[in-house]
Write a protein that holds these residues in place. Structure first.
Motif, PDB file in Angstrom:
ATOM      1  N   GLN A  39     -23.016  -8.799  11.980  1.00  0.00           N
ATOM      2  CA  GLN A  39     -23.722  -9.373  12.671  1.00  0.00           C
ATOM      3  C   GLN A  39     -23.624  -9.252  14.168  1.00  0.00           C
ATOM      4  O   GLN A  39     -22.546  -9.770  14.582  1.00  0.00           O
ATOM      5  CB  GLN A  39     -23.938 -10.524  12.056  1.00  0.00           C
ATOM      6  CG  GLN A  39     -25.066 -11.430  12.821  1.00  0.00           C
ATOM      7  CD  GLN A  39     -25.265 -12.832  11.689  1.00  0.00           C
ATOM      8  OE1 GLN A  39     -24.401 -13.351  11.458  1.00  0.00           O
ATOM      9  NE2 GLN A  39     -26.579 -13.359  11.999  1.00  0.00           N
ATOM     10  N   ALA A  40     -24.718  -8.589  14.767  1.00  0.00           N
ATOM     11  CA  ALA A  40     -24.704  -8.439  16.328  1.00  0.00           C
ATOM     12  C   ALA A  40     -25.450  -9.870  16.838  1.00  0.00           C
ATOM     13  O   ALA A  40     -26.352 -10.612  16.182  1.00  0.00           O
ATOM     14  CB  ALA A  40     -25.505  -7.180  16.815  1.00  0.00           C
ATOM     15  N   PRO A  41     -25.132 -10.354  18.027  1.00  0.00           N
ATOM     16  CA  PRO A  41     -25.924 -11.310  18.510  1.00  0.00           C
ATOM     17  C   PRO A  41     -27.255 -11.210  18.574  1.00  0.00           C
ATOM     18  O   PRO A  41     -27.856 -10.371  18.997  1.00  0.00           O
ATOM     19  CB  PRO A  41     -25.166 -11.382  19.945  1.00  0.00           C
ATOM     20  CG  PRO A  41     -23.968 -10.792  19.892  1.00  0.00           C
ATOM     21  CD  PRO A  41     -24.068  -9.776  18.798  1.00  0.00           C
ATOM     22  N   GLY A  42     -27.855 -12.397  17.880  1.00  0.00           N
ATOM     23  CA  GLY A  42     -29.369 -12.316  17.869  1.00  0.00           C
ATOM     24  C   GLY A  42     -30.079 -11.521  16.725  1.00  0.00           C
ATOM     25  O   GLY A  42     -31.169 -11.374  16.802  1.00  0.00           O
ATOM     26  N   LYS A  43     -29.277 -11.007  16.048  1.00  0.00           N
ATOM     27  CA  LYS A  43     -29.720 -10.176  14.786  1.00  0.00           C
ATOM     28  C   LYS A  43     -29.233 -10.538  13.546  1.00  0.00           C
ATOM     29  O   LYS A  43     -28.430 -11.273  13.047  1.00  0.00           O
ATOM     30  CB  LYS A  43     -29.419  -8.598  15.106  1.00  0.00           C
ATOM     31  CG  LYS A  43     -29.630  -8.126  16.458  1.00  0.00           C
ATOM     32  CD  LYS A  43     -29.201  -6.644  16.574  1.00  0.00           C
ATOM     33  CE  LYS A  43     -29.987  -5.809  15.789  1.00  0.00           C
ATOM     34  NZ  LYS A  43     -29.873  -4.145  15.613  1.00  0.00           N
ATOM     35  N   GLU A  44     -29.955 -10.326  12.517  1.00  0.00           N
ATOM     36  CA  GLU A  44     -29.578 -10.643  11.020  1.00  0.00           C
ATOM     37  C   GLU A  44     -28.447  -9.732  10.612  1.00  0.00           C
ATOM     38  O   GLU A  44     -28.133  -8.595  10.984  1.00  0.00           O
ATOM     39  CB  GLU A  44     -30.630 -10.261  10.141  1.00  0.00           C
ATOM     40  CG  GLU A  44     -32.012 -10.867  10.308  1.00  0.00           C
ATOM     41  CD  GLU A  44     -33.295 -10.842   9.480  1.00  0.00           C
ATOM     42  OE1 GLU A  44     -34.188 -11.620   9.576  1.00  0.00           O
ATOM     43  OE2 GLU A  44     -32.863  -9.911   8.663  1.00  0.00           O
ATOM     44  N   ARG A  45     -27.748 -10.333   9.706  1.00  0.00           N
ATOM     45  CA  ARG A  45     -26.415  -9.648   9.209  1.00  0.00           C
ATOM     46  C   ARG A  45     -27.033  -8.629   8.469  1.00  0.00           C
ATOM     47  O   ARG A  45     -27.823  -8.570   7.551  1.00  0.00           O
ATOM     48  CB  ARG A  45     -25.715 -10.848   8.231  1.00  0.00           C
ATOM     49  CG  ARG A  45     -24.506 -10.359   7.820  1.00  0.00           C
ATOM     50  CD  ARG A  45     -23.530 -11.494   6.969  1.00  0.00           C
ATOM     51  NE  ARG A  45     -23.024 -12.380   8.126  1.00  0.00           N
ATOM     52  CZ  ARG A  45     -22.301 -13.341   7.606  1.00  0.00           C
ATOM     53  NH1 ARG A  45     -22.026 -13.656   6.471  1.00  0.00           N
ATOM     54  NH2 ARG A  45     -22.083 -14.168   8.559  1.00  0.00           N
ATOM     55  N   GLU A  46     -26.011  -7.539   8.304  1.00  0.00           N
ATOM     56  CA  GLU A  46     -26.607  -6.483   7.546  1.00  0.00           C
ATOM     57  C   GLU A  46     -25.479  -5.862   7.033  1.00  0.00           C
ATOM     58  O   GLU A  46     -24.347  -5.796   7.236  1.00  0.00           O
ATOM     59  CB  GLU A  46     -27.290  -5.309   8.702  1.00  0.00           C
ATOM     60  CG  GLU A  46     -26.357  -4.696   9.504  1.00  0.00           C
ATOM     61  CD  GLU A  46     -26.768  -3.571  10.461  1.00  0.00           C
ATOM     62  OE1 GLU A  46     -28.133  -3.219  10.279  1.00  0.00           O
ATOM     63  OE2 GLU A  46     -26.153  -3.261  11.462  1.00  0.00           O
ATOM     64  N   LEU A  47     -25.708  -5.024   5.645  1.00  0.00           N
ATOM     65  CA  LEU A  47     -24.843  -4.220   5.061  1.00  0.00           C
ATOM     66  C   LEU A  47     -24.441  -3.144   5.974  1.00  0.00           C
ATOM     67  O   LEU A  47     -25.067  -2.435   6.388  1.00  0.00           O
ATOM     68  CB  LEU A  47     -25.385  -3.775   3.657  1.00  0.00           C
ATOM     69  CG  LEU A  47     -24.594  -3.135   2.879  1.00  0.00           C
ATOM     70  CD1 LEU A  47     -25.117  -3.540   1.353  1.00  0.00           C
ATOM     71  CD2 LEU A  47     -24.576  -1.712   2.805  1.00  0.00           C
ATOM     72  N   VAL A  48     -22.979  -3.050   5.687  1.00  0.00           N
ATOM     73  CA  VAL A  48     -22.371  -1.726   6.289  1.00  0.00           C
ATOM     74  C   VAL A  48     -21.867  -0.899   5.225  1.00  0.00           C
ATOM     75  O   VAL A  48     -22.288   0.346   5.374  1.00  0.00           O
ATOM     76  CB  VAL A  48     -21.429  -2.265   7.328  1.00  0.00           C
ATOM     77  CG1 VAL A  48     -20.584  -0.867   7.655  1.00  0.00           C
ATOM     78  CG2 VAL A  48     -21.585  -3.040   8.241  1.00  0.00           C
ATOM     79  N   ALA A  49     -21.160  -1.191   4.234  1.00  0.00           N
ATOM     80  CA  ALA A  49     -20.538  -0.424   3.319  1.00  0.00           C
ATOM     81  C   ALA A  49     -20.134  -1.232   2.140  1.00  0.00           C
ATOM     82  O   ALA A  49     -19.628  -2.330   2.430  1.00  0.00           O
ATOM     83  CB  ALA A  49     -19.701   0.681   3.826  1.00  0.00           C
ATOM     84  N   ILE A  50     -20.316  -0.928   0.956  1.00  0.00           N
ATOM     85  CA  ILE A  50     -20.055  -1.490  -0.230  1.00  0.00           C
ATOM     86  C   ILE A  50     -19.319  -0.540  -1.217  1.00  0.00           C
ATOM     87  O   ILE A  50     -19.728   0.560  -1.201  1.00  0.00           O
ATOM     88  CB  ILE A  50     -21.071  -2.486  -0.854  1.00  0.00           C
ATOM     89  CG1 ILE A  50     -22.124  -1.508  -1.492  1.00  0.00           C
ATOM     90  CG2 ILE A  50     -21.597  -3.669  -0.218  1.00  0.00           C
ATOM     91  CD1 ILE A  50     -23.123  -2.119  -2.196  1.00  0.00           C
ATOM     92  N   MET A  51     -18.315  -1.031  -1.871  1.00  0.00           N
ATOM     93  CA  MET A  51     -17.532  -0.312  -2.699  1.00  0.00           C
ATOM     94  C   MET A  51     -17.181  -0.843  -3.965  1.00  0.00           C
ATOM     95  O   MET A  51     -16.555  -1.834  -4.197  1.00  0.00           O
ATOM     96  CB  MET A  51     -16.224   0.395  -2.275  1.00  0.00           C
ATOM     97  CG  MET A  51     -15.467   1.260  -3.055  1.00  0.00           C
ATOM     98  SD  MET A  51     -14.311   2.062  -2.253  1.00  0.00           S
ATOM     99  CE  MET A  51     -13.642   3.409  -3.327  1.00  0.00           C
ATOM    100  N   PRO A  52     -18.014  -0.733  -5.186  1.00  0.00           N
ATOM    101  CA  PRO A  52     -17.692  -1.466  -6.535  1.00  0.00           C
ATOM    102  C   PRO A  52     -16.254  -0.872  -6.994  1.00  0.00           C
ATOM    103  O   PRO A  52     -15.924   0.051  -6.485  1.00  0.00           O
ATOM    104  CB  PRO A  52     -18.776  -0.711  -7.549  1.00  0.00           C
ATOM    105  CG  PRO A  52     -19.920  -0.319  -6.727  1.00  0.00           C
ATOM    106  CD  PRO A  52     -19.254  -0.028  -5.460  1.00  0.00           C
ATOM    107  N   SER A  53     -15.756  -1.917  -7.966  1.00  0.00           N
ATOM    108  CA  SER A  53     -14.457  -1.342  -8.524  1.00  0.00           C
ATOM    109  C   SER A  53     -14.341  -0.157  -9.183  1.00  0.00           C
ATOM    110  O   SER A  53     -13.435   0.714  -9.170  1.00  0.00           O
ATOM    111  CB  SER A  53     -14.115  -2.403  -9.473  1.00  0.00           C
ATOM    112  OG  SER A  53     -12.864  -2.364  -9.830  1.00  0.00           O
ATOM    113  N   GLY A  54     -15.568   0.530  -9.529  1.00  0.00           N
ATOM    114  CA  GLY A  54     -15.430   1.821 -10.223  1.00  0.00           C
ATOM    115  C   GLY A  54     -15.303   2.945  -9.468  1.00  0.00           C
ATOM    116  O   GLY A  54     -15.067   4.111  -9.628  1.00  0.00           O
ATOM    117  N   GLY A  55     -15.409   2.795  -7.951  1.00  0.00           N
ATOM    118  CA  GLY A  55     -15.270   3.699  -6.942  1.00  0.00           C
ATOM    119  C   GLY A  55     -16.442   4.163  -6.290  1.00  0.00           C
ATOM    120  O   GLY A  55     -16.253   4.953  -5.386  1.00  0.00           O
ATOM    121  N   SER A  56     -17.646   3.817  -6.810  1.00  0.00           N
ATOM    122  CA  SER A  56     -18.905   4.228  -6.102  1.00  0.00           C
ATOM    123  C   SER A  56     -18.998   3.621  -4.747  1.00  0.00           C
ATOM    124  O   SER A  56     -18.562   2.589  -4.533  1.00  0.00           O
ATOM    125  CB  SER A  56     -20.059   4.077  -6.966  1.00  0.00           C
ATOM    126  OG  SER A  56     -20.039   4.813  -8.084  1.00  0.00           O
TER     127      SER A  56
END
Length: 121
Positions: A39-56
């Motif tokens: 989350q940058a100042p004045g902006k909404e929180r955004e997804l950067v990267a996710i990793m499920p337990s299965g590895g994807s």
């Protein structure tokens, strides 16, 4: 109680690299998806990267080819390797995890406290 502790943030010059770490601790039975948001100042929180337990893995378009998410399940830790950093990457980075604390396997979302990444030109 489950806690996510982040480290690795700081000040870096444009084009440089940083490696963020996030370790989960507490009464943990299982962890599914772990990931990073910012989350940058004045902006909404955004997804950067996710990793499920299965590895994807899934990445935001803005970081594809520059950031790499990985995890060590034996340590309940997720990492974010950030290369070729740009000033637009400046933000507070938050760790996120889906955690179950018992045999009921009811997963709950847990957030870290956030770590500041500042990229200068």
């Amino acid at each position: 109680q489950v806690q996510l502790v982040e480290s690795g943030g700081g000040l870096v010059q444009a084009g440089g690299s940083l490696r963020l770490s996030c370790a989960a601790s507490g009464s943990i039975f299982a962890i599914d998806t772990m990931g990073w948001y910012r989350q940058a100042p004045g902006k909404e929180r955004e997804l950067v990267a996710i990793m499920p337990s299965g590895g994807s893995t899934n990445y935001a378009d803005s970081v594809k080819g520059r950031f790499t998410i990985s995890r060590d399940n034996t340590k309940n830790t997720v990492y974010l390797q950030m290369n070729s950093l740009k000033p637009e990457d400046t933000a507070v980075y938050y760790c996120n995890a889906e955690v179950a604390i018992s045999l009921r396997l009811k997963f709950h979302e847990v957030w870290g406290q956030g770590t500041l990444v500042t990229v200068s030109s």
